[in-house]
Design a protein around this motif. Structure first.
Motif, PDB file in Angstrom:
ATOM      1  N   VAL A   1     -42.029 -48.250  97.883  1.00  0.00           N
ATOM      2  CA  VAL A   1     -43.214 -47.524  97.442  1.00  0.00           C
ATOM      3  C   VAL A   1     -43.986 -47.102  98.696  1.00  0.00           C
ATOM      4  CG1 VAL A   1     -45.406 -47.689  96.195  1.00  0.00           C
ATOM      5  CG2 VAL A   1     -43.369 -48.848  95.304  1.00  0.00           C
ATOM      6  N   MET A   2     -44.240 -45.798  98.821  1.00  0.00           N
ATOM      7  CA  MET A   2     -44.947 -45.334 100.009  1.00  0.00           C
ATOM      8  C   MET A   2     -46.390 -45.816  99.991  1.00  0.00           C
ATOM      9  SD  MET A   2     -45.378 -41.652 101.765  1.00  0.00           S
ATOM     10  CE  MET A   2     -47.104 -41.290 101.775  1.00  0.00           C
ATOM     11  N   ILE A   3     -46.804 -46.430 101.098  1.00  0.00           N
ATOM     12  CA  ILE A   3     -48.167 -46.938 101.230  1.00  0.00           C
ATOM     13  C   ILE A   3     -49.022 -45.957 102.017  1.00  0.00           C
ATOM     14  CG2 ILE A   3     -49.577 -48.833 102.127  1.00  0.00           C
ATOM     15  CD1 ILE A   3     -47.812 -49.555  99.696  1.00  0.00           C
ATOM     16  N   THR A   4     -48.522 -45.548 103.186  1.00  0.00           N
ATOM     17  CA  THR A   4     -49.293 -44.623 104.016  1.00  0.00           C
ATOM     18  C   THR A   4     -48.372 -43.891 104.976  1.00  0.00           C
ATOM     19  OG1 THR A   4     -51.165 -44.413 105.537  1.00  0.00           O
ATOM     20  CG2 THR A   4     -49.840 -46.404 105.734  1.00  0.00           C
TER      21      THR A   4
ATOM     22  N   TYR B   1     -46.960 -43.196 122.522  1.00  0.00           N
ATOM     23  CA  TYR B   1     -46.022 -42.453 123.371  1.00  0.00           C
ATOM     24  C   TYR B   1     -44.650 -42.286 122.695  1.00  0.00           C
ATOM     25  CZ  TYR B   1     -44.349 -47.122 124.671  1.00  0.00           C
ATOM     26  OH  TYR B   1     -43.875 -48.397 124.645  1.00  0.00           O
ATOM     27  N   LEU B   2     -44.462 -42.880 121.529  1.00  0.00           N
ATOM     28  CA  LEU B   2     -43.242 -42.669 120.745  1.00  0.00           C
ATOM     29  C   LEU B   2     -43.542 -41.843 119.494  1.00  0.00           C
ATOM     30  CD1 LEU B   2     -41.624 -46.222 121.017  1.00  0.00           C
ATOM     31  CD2 LEU B   2     -40.956 -44.136 122.228  1.00  0.00           C
ATOM     32  N   ARG B   3     -44.581 -41.035 119.557  1.00  0.00           N
ATOM     33  CA  ARG B   3     -45.017 -40.272 118.384  1.00  0.00           C
ATOM     34  C   ARG B   3     -44.024 -39.198 117.962  1.00  0.00           C
ATOM     35  NH1 ARG B   3     -48.354 -39.118 122.577  1.00  0.00           N
ATOM     36  NH2 ARG B   3     -48.370 -36.995 123.387  1.00  0.00           N
ATOM     37  N   PHE B   4     -43.047 -38.885 118.777  1.00  0.00           N
ATOM     38  CA  PHE B   4     -42.042 -37.896 118.410  1.00  0.00           C
ATOM     39  C   PHE B   4     -41.013 -38.457 117.427  1.00  0.00           C
ATOM     40  CE2 PHE B   4     -40.855 -39.976 122.355  1.00  0.00           C
ATOM     41  CZ  PHE B   4     -39.556 -40.393 122.103  1.00  0.00           C
ATOM     42  N   VAL B   5     -40.954 -39.764 117.261  1.00  0.00           N
ATOM     43  CA  VAL B   5     -39.999 -40.398 116.350  1.00  0.00           C
ATOM     44  C   VAL B   5     -40.474 -40.184 114.914  1.00  0.00           C
ATOM     45  CG1 VAL B   5     -38.921 -42.577 115.667  1.00  0.00           C
ATOM     46  CG2 VAL B   5     -39.366 -42.110 118.088  1.00  0.00           C
ATOM     47  N   ARG B   6     -39.549 -39.766 114.061  1.00  0.00           N
ATOM     48  CA  ARG B   6     -39.836 -39.535 112.646  1.00  0.00           C
ATOM     49  C   ARG B   6     -39.077 -40.559 111.824  1.00  0.00           C
ATOM     50  NH1 ARG B   6     -43.249 -36.375 114.971  1.00  0.00           N
ATOM     51  NH2 ARG B   6     -43.208 -34.168 114.545  1.00  0.00           N
ATOM     52  N   GLY B   7     -39.574 -40.883 110.654  1.00  0.00           N
ATOM     53  CA  GLY B   7     -38.837 -41.771 109.771  1.00  0.00           C
ATOM     54  C   GLY B   7     -39.733 -42.685 108.964  1.00  0.00           C
ATOM     55  N   LEU B   8     -39.177 -43.856 108.612  1.00  0.00           N
ATOM     56  CA  LEU B   8     -39.909 -44.766 107.756  1.00  0.00           C
ATOM     57  C   LEU B   8     -39.526 -46.206 108.054  1.00  0.00           C
ATOM     58  CD1 LEU B   8     -37.966 -45.989 105.221  1.00  0.00           C
ATOM     59  CD2 LEU B   8     -37.945 -43.577 104.725  1.00  0.00           C
ATOM     60  N   VAL B   9     -40.430 -47.093 107.666  1.00  0.00           N
ATOM     61  CA  VAL B   9     -40.191 -48.531 107.687  1.00  0.00           C
ATOM     62  C   VAL B   9     -40.542 -49.033 106.300  1.00  0.00           C
ATOM     63  CG1 VAL B   9     -40.901 -50.739 108.666  1.00  0.00           C
ATOM     64  CG2 VAL B   9     -40.682 -48.742 110.155  1.00  0.00           C
TER      65      VAL B   9
ATOM     66  N   LEU C   1     -44.982 -45.824 106.190  1.00  0.00           N
ATOM     67  CA  LEU C   1     -44.845 -47.220 105.786  1.00  0.00           C
ATOM     68  C   LEU C   1     -44.596 -47.298 104.285  1.00  0.00           C
ATOM     69  CD1 LEU C   1     -45.033 -50.280 106.350  1.00  0.00           C
ATOM     70  CD2 LEU C   1     -47.493 -50.089 105.912  1.00  0.00           C
ATOM     71  N   TYR C   2     -43.502 -47.957 103.936  1.00  0.00           N
ATOM     72  CA  TYR C   2     -43.171 -48.231 102.544  1.00  0.00           C
ATOM     73  C   TYR C   2     -43.190 -49.739 102.348  1.00  0.00           C
ATOM     74  CZ  TYR C   2     -41.441 -43.489 101.615  1.00  0.00           C
ATOM     75  OH  TYR C   2     -41.344 -42.146 101.418  1.00  0.00           O
ATOM     76  N   VAL C   3     -43.540 -50.163 101.156  1.00  0.00           N
ATOM     77  CA  VAL C   3     -43.430 -51.566 100.771  1.00  0.00           C
ATOM     78  C   VAL C   3     -42.622 -51.594  99.481  1.00  0.00           C
ATOM     79  CG1 VAL C   3     -44.656 -53.638 100.036  1.00  0.00           C
ATOM     80  CG2 VAL C   3     -45.589 -52.237 101.879  1.00  0.00           C
TER      81      VAL C   3
END
Length: 191
Positions: free
Chosen positions: A87-90, A99-107, A82-84
């Motif tokens: 800036v990376m938050i967590t 069940y979608l834990r295989f997805v990598r990336g950011l929001v 998670l970015y805001v």
């Protein structure tokens, strides 16, 4: 390095996910995926979209081409950061269902405040809406892949089908959509 040589641009300085999809090459997506997710394969599916409306956020998500080593980790945590406002938050915000834990990336959200605790963010109605939007977008892109490229979808299902099936009993809201995505082996009886 050589005197009189033509200058070449090394980087634009802008975060990849803030740029338009039309400006980004597949090689740039792959390089970003490999460095960001710590994977060495090619992404099977890239989801780069910007949501605007009540809440504004950008998603840059990847479905790996191969099964990550930690897919069946007991913690079952997602790998979407998670970015805001860039800036990376967590890195453990649980932005997608387990069940979608295989997805990598950011929001990257423009609506969440920068100066609040992780607990306050997760209790936020904005965060809840973003989570719902992320899960819906991932599943709709996987559905699109199943309809347009069956070979790629078969590869996705082989690697992650067992994990996606967990959603059948965890996510009642999306169960019909998950059933459409599911591929079950059937056995023929001799009788």
């Amino acid at each position: 390095e050589k005197p009189g040589a033509e200058a070449t641009e090394v980087g634009s300085g802008a975060a990849l996910w803030t740029r338009s999809k039309s400006e980004i090459t597949p090689e740039q997506y792959t390089d970003f995926y490999r460095s960001f997710a710590g994977q060495f394969d090619e992404p099977l599916l890239t989801i780069h979209t910007r949501a605007e409306g009540r809440h504004e956020y950008t998603m840059l998500l990847f479905v790996p081409g191969t099964k990550p080593f930690d897919l069946f980790d007991a913690d079952r945590k997602g790998r979407i950061k998670l970015y805001v406002k860039r800036v990376m938050i967590t890195d453990d915000a649980e932005l997608a269902p387990r069940y979608l834990r295989f997805v990598r990336g950011l929001v990257d959200s423009a609506d969440l405040p920068l100066n609040v605790s992780r607990e306050m963010i997760q209790d936020s109605p904005i965060f809840t809406a973003i989570k719902k939007g992320v899960a819906s977008r991932i599943l709709s892109e996987i559905e699109k892949l199943a309809k347009t490229d069956t070979a790629a979808y078969d590869k996705l299902w082989t690697a992650f089908g067992a994990v996606i099936k967990e959603g059948l009993y965890e996510d009642f809201e999306r169960r019909p959509q998950l059933l459409e995505l599911s591929r079950f082996k059937t056995t023929a009886s001799d009788a």
